[in-house]
Structure formats: C-alpha cells, structure tokens
Write a protein that holds these residues in place. Structure first.
Motif: not given
Length: 137
Positions: A47-48, A51, A55, A76, A81-82, A85, A88-89
């Motif tokens: 993962a970038k 993250i 999170v 976020a 981040t958005t 994202t 999703r997590w």
C-alpha cells in the motif's frame, strides 16, 4: 520508538502486545493492540506509504463518546487523502474483523481486540445497544 508507535500523536495512548487490558488503563486513556498494526503493515506492505496503518491509527484515535468512529471527511483531512480511500480501508478492516459495521450507511465501531477507550469515569466507551434504538408503534 517503533514505526507503529509513531502513528499515535497523543500521550494518552497505551500500547499492548495483544488485546488491550482494561485494568491497566487510566480514565481518558486509549489502549491499542500494537501487534495488529504490525500485522496490518506486513499484510498491506504494498500500500502506498502504508496508508493502511495510518488509517487504522486514525480510526482508533477517533473513537467518539458515542462509541462509533468519526466522519470520513474529517479523517481524510487529517490524513491528507480522499474520502474514497478512507471508505475503502474502513470496508477492508470491517471485512477483516477489525471494525464492526453498525449499519449499512457507513457507521462503524472499533472491535475491542483492536482498541479500547475509557471515558473520564474509567468506563469503556462502546456503542449503544442497537435494540434501544428500535421504535415501537
């Protein structure tokens, strides 16, 4: 200080190598299972900027007085981040059993094996019983 410990900015966090122990926490303190963060970091190592751990740490620190976690847009903003994202997590963590879905509208709570937060009186902050919120006609 390990990478996992650097994720938590507050001094009121106690790290455990397993599920948090209630009797070792002081009032207004957060107990976190740091071993799970090591597992998350290893599992999502591609993962970038990892993250996933950021999170999850934000989620643990964002346990509200109601027992649920805070809003996605606030998270976020804190993590730069958005909301996509973050959602999703949250969904992945719920599927993995780290979070509990409270409803289908994105309301989550943290599983006690991950983190426990105590209030000022020393009581565990947890979501209200779902059955109390049911309306009867």
């Amino acid at each position: 200080m390990s990478d996992e410990e650097a994720l938590f900015e507050t001094k009121d966090v106690m790290l455990f190598d397993g599920p948090p122990q209630i009797d070792e926490l002081a009032p207004d303190q957060l107990g976190v299972n740091i071993d799970l963060f090591r597992q998350v970091r290893e599992h999502y190592k591609k993962a970038k900027e990892n993250i996933a751990c950021r999170v999850l740490a934000d989620i643990c620190q964002d346990i509200q007085d109601s027992g649920y976690i805070g809003r996605m847009d606030d998270s976020a903003t804190r993590l730069s981040t958005t909301t996509v994202t973050i959602q999703r997590w949250r969904s992945r963590f719920a599927d993995a059993g780290l979070l509990k879905r409270q409803n289908r509208n994105g309301l989550y709570s943290v599983d006690p094996k991950v983190a426990i937060r105590l209030d000022a009186k020393g009581d565990i902050i947890k979501p209200a019983n779902e059955r109390k919120a049911v309306f009867k006609f």
